[in-house]
Motif scaffolding. Structure first.
Motif, PDB file in Angstrom:
ATOM      1  N   ARG A  23     -57.660 -25.543  29.894  1.00  9.97           N
ATOM      2  CA  ARG A  23     -57.229 -26.540  28.905  1.00  9.97           C
ATOM      3  C   ARG A  23     -58.003 -26.399  27.599  1.00  9.97           C
ATOM      4  N   THR A  24     -59.314 -26.188  27.703  1.00 10.32           N
ATOM      5  CA  THR A  24     -60.154 -26.059  26.510  1.00 10.32           C
ATOM      6  C   THR A  24     -59.800 -24.814  25.710  1.00 10.32           C
ATOM      7  N   LEU A  25     -59.611 -23.690  26.384  1.00 10.67           N
ATOM      8  CA  LEU A  25     -59.246 -22.457  25.689  1.00 10.67           C
ATOM      9  C   LEU A  25     -57.892 -22.602  25.002  1.00 10.67           C
ATOM     10  N   ARG A  26     -56.952 -23.229  25.678  1.00  9.50           N
ATOM     11  CA  ARG A  26     -55.623 -23.425  25.097  1.00  9.50           C
ATOM     12  C   ARG A  26     -55.699 -24.265  23.823  1.00  9.50           C
ATOM     13  N   GLU A  27     -56.605 -25.253  23.812  1.00  7.57           N
ATOM     14  CA  GLU A  27     -56.742 -26.125  22.648  1.00  7.57           C
ATOM     15  C   GLU A  27     -57.617 -25.507  21.561  1.00  7.57           C
ATOM     16  N   ASP A  28     -58.665 -24.777  21.962  1.00 10.13           N
ATOM     17  CA  ASP A  28     -59.646 -24.268  20.997  1.00 10.13           C
ATOM     18  C   ASP A  28     -59.164 -23.065  20.208  1.00 10.13           C
ATOM     19  N   LEU A  29     -58.565 -22.101  20.881  1.00  5.42           N
ATOM     20  CA  LEU A  29     -58.280 -20.820  20.228  1.00  5.42           C
ATOM     21  C   LEU A  29     -57.346 -20.931  19.022  1.00  5.42           C
ATOM     22  N   PRO A  30     -56.257 -21.724  19.087  1.00  7.71           N
ATOM     23  CA  PRO A  30     -55.405 -21.813  17.894  1.00  7.71           C
ATOM     24  C   PRO A  30     -56.118 -22.426  16.687  1.00  7.71           C
ATOM     25  N   LEU A  31     -57.214 -23.160  16.919  1.00 10.44           N
ATOM     26  CA  LEU A  31     -57.960 -23.798  15.829  1.00 10.44           C
ATOM     27  C   LEU A  31     -59.281 -23.083  15.548  1.00 10.44           C
ATOM     28  N   LEU A  32     -59.373 -21.849  16.011  1.00  9.87           N
ATOM     29  CA  LEU A  32     -60.594 -21.057  15.920  1.00  9.87           C
ATOM     30  C   LEU A  32     -61.187 -21.010  14.523  1.00  9.87           C
ATOM     31  N   PHE A  33     -60.334 -20.951  13.489  1.00 10.33           N
ATOM     32  CA  PHE A  33     -60.816 -20.785  12.117  1.00 10.33           C
ATOM     33  C   PHE A  33     -60.969 -22.103  11.367  1.00 10.33           C
ATOM     34  N   THR A  34     -60.712 -23.219  12.031  1.00  7.78           N
ATOM     35  CA  THR A  34     -60.828 -24.515  11.362  1.00  7.78           C
ATOM     36  C   THR A  34     -61.872 -25.433  11.979  1.00  7.78           C
ATOM     37  N   LEU A  68     -66.981 -15.854  11.977  1.00  4.84           N
ATOM     38  CA  LEU A  68     -65.542 -15.696  11.786  1.00  4.84           C
ATOM     39  C   LEU A  68     -64.978 -16.847  10.952  1.00  4.84           C
ATOM     40  N   ARG A  69     -65.373 -18.085  11.266  1.00  7.19           N
ATOM     41  CA  ARG A  69     -64.888 -19.240  10.502  1.00  7.19           C
ATOM     42  C   ARG A  69     -65.373 -19.188   9.060  1.00  7.19           C
ATOM     43  N   PHE A  70     -66.662 -18.947   8.889  1.00 13.35           N
ATOM     44  CA  PHE A  70     -67.268 -18.980   7.551  1.00 13.35           C
ATOM     45  C   PHE A  70     -66.642 -17.943   6.629  1.00 13.35           C
ATOM     46  N   ILE A  79     -55.467 -17.796   7.543  1.00  6.25           N
ATOM     47  CA  ILE A  79     -55.878 -17.014   8.709  1.00  6.25           C
ATOM     48  C   ILE A  79     -55.735 -17.916   9.940  1.00  6.25           C
ATOM     49  N   SER A  80     -55.091 -17.395  10.959  1.00  6.41           N
ATOM     50  CA  SER A  80     -54.830 -18.214  12.137  1.00  6.41           C
ATOM     51  C   SER A  80     -54.670 -17.333  13.367  1.00  6.41           C
ATOM     52  N   LEU A  81     -54.839 -17.944  14.506  1.00  2.10           N
ATOM     53  CA  LEU A  81     -54.685 -17.247  15.778  1.00  2.10           C
ATOM     54  C   LEU A  81     -53.665 -17.981  16.632  1.00  2.10           C
ATOM     55  N   GLU A  82     -52.700 -17.246  17.140  1.00  2.95           N
ATOM     56  CA  GLU A  82     -51.660 -17.815  17.995  1.00  2.95           C
ATOM     57  C   GLU A  82     -51.837 -17.298  19.426  1.00  2.95           C
ATOM     58  N   VAL A  83     -51.805 -18.204  20.381  1.00  5.66           N
ATOM     59  CA  VAL A  83     -51.889 -17.835  21.795  1.00  5.66           C
ATOM     60  C   VAL A  83     -50.487 -17.547  22.306  1.00  5.66           C
ATOM     61  N   PHE A  84     -50.265 -16.321  22.784  1.00  2.32           N
ATOM     62  CA  PHE A  84     -48.965 -15.945  23.332  1.00  2.32           C
ATOM     63  C   PHE A  84     -48.822 -16.371  24.788  1.00  2.32           C
ATOM     64  N   ARG A  85     -49.888 -16.143  25.571  1.00  2.00           N
ATOM     65  CA  ARG A  85     -49.776 -16.358  27.012  1.00  2.00           C
ATOM     66  C   ARG A  85     -51.155 -16.564  27.624  1.00  2.00           C
ATOM     67  N   ILE A  86     -51.234 -17.450  28.612  1.00  2.00           N
ATOM     68  CA  ILE A  86     -52.448 -17.652  29.399  1.00  2.00           C
ATOM     69  C   ILE A  86     -52.071 -17.523  30.876  1.00  2.00           C
ATOM     70  N   TRP A  87     -52.799 -16.665  31.592  1.00  2.00           N
ATOM     71  CA  TRP A  87     -52.513 -16.526  33.026  1.00  2.00           C
ATOM     72  C   TRP A  87     -53.762 -16.108  33.783  1.00  2.00           C
ATOM     73  N   ARG A 101     -53.195 -13.590  12.601  1.00  2.00           N
ATOM     74  CA  ARG A 101     -52.500 -13.350  11.336  1.00  2.00           C
ATOM     75  C   ARG A 101     -53.425 -13.697  10.182  1.00  2.00           C
ATOM     76  N   GLY A 102     -53.368 -12.914   9.112  1.00  2.00           N
ATOM     77  CA  GLY A 102     -54.197 -13.208   7.959  1.00  2.00           C
ATOM     78  C   GLY A 102     -53.557 -12.800   6.652  1.00  2.00           C
TER      79      GLY A 102
END
Length: 204
Positions: A23-34, A68-70, A79-87, A101-102
């Motif tokens: 759950r944490t990875l699913r929520e954290d990764l798309p907001l990695l740069f913010t 990476l954020r700074f 700049i953003s990161l999209e999660v395609f799949r978690i398994w 994407r950047g």
């Protein structure tokens, strides 16, 4: 508590922490740069690996994502990161396929997409002790090439309005992407100094 109850209690703890990690990875990764990550799901001795680099310890791990954020905010308009799949290929492994994407801050049209896989290994308590990034590739229209390192990805991006997809020394292709690569790499190289500064690990 007998051995059976103790074993069951440990299994219960594992699955609770596993669910929290996913759950944490699913929520954290798309907001990695913010925003900063939630580091409660990781062990203090976590190891980060890609094909060329290895960093150990939670402070180094925090430093990677701070850098990476700074530098991402400074050098990119978007700049953003999209999660395609978690398994889960096995009980103690979480796999995540992502796309980065950047849009660098340059006066011409320049975009880049990077795809990769993050493999997280969990211990018997369900805490992440290893994060390995692999299957790295950058993707432009009708182009798909491999990269050796998660930090080397940026060296593959277009360096001019008329990009050529060439491999060579980083110094050959000056661009915002290369500056991003250099800035992150230099930040990690200076970790001994930077980690001593108050508030670095939680800077967002």
């Amino acid at each position: 508590m007998d051995k059976l109850d103790q074993s069951q209690s440990q299994r219960d703890e594992f699955y609770v922490n596993l669910g929290l990690a996913v759950r944490t990875l699913r929520e954290d990764l798309p907001l990695l740069f913010t925003r900063d990550l939630n580091y409660d799901i990781y062990r203090d001795d976590i190891t980060f690996l890609d094909p060329l680099n290895t960093f150990s310890g939670i402070q180094n791990y925090k430093l990677i994502f701070w850098a990476l954020r700074f530098h991402g905010k400074i050098l990119f308009k978007e700049i953003s990161l999209e999660v395609f799949r978690i398994w889960q290929p096995s009980e103690n492994v979480i796999l995540i396929r992502w796309n980065l994407r950047g849009v660098p801050r340059v006066p011409w049209e320049a975009k880049g997409q990077f795809q990769g896989t993050s493999r997280y290994k969990l211990d018997r308590n369900g805490k992440i002790y290893e994060h390995k990034v692999d299957n790295l590739a950058f993707n432009f229209p009708q182009q798909l090439k491999s990269a050796a390192s998660v930090l080397d990805l940026v060296a593959a991006c277009p360096a001019s309005p008329n990009p050529t997809f060439l491999w060579g020394p980083v110094d050959t292709y000056p661009s915002s992407w290369i500056a991003f690569y250099r800035a992150v790499r230099e930040t990690l190289d200076r970790e001994g100094y930077l980690l001593s500064q108050d508030g670095l690990a939680t800077c967002s």
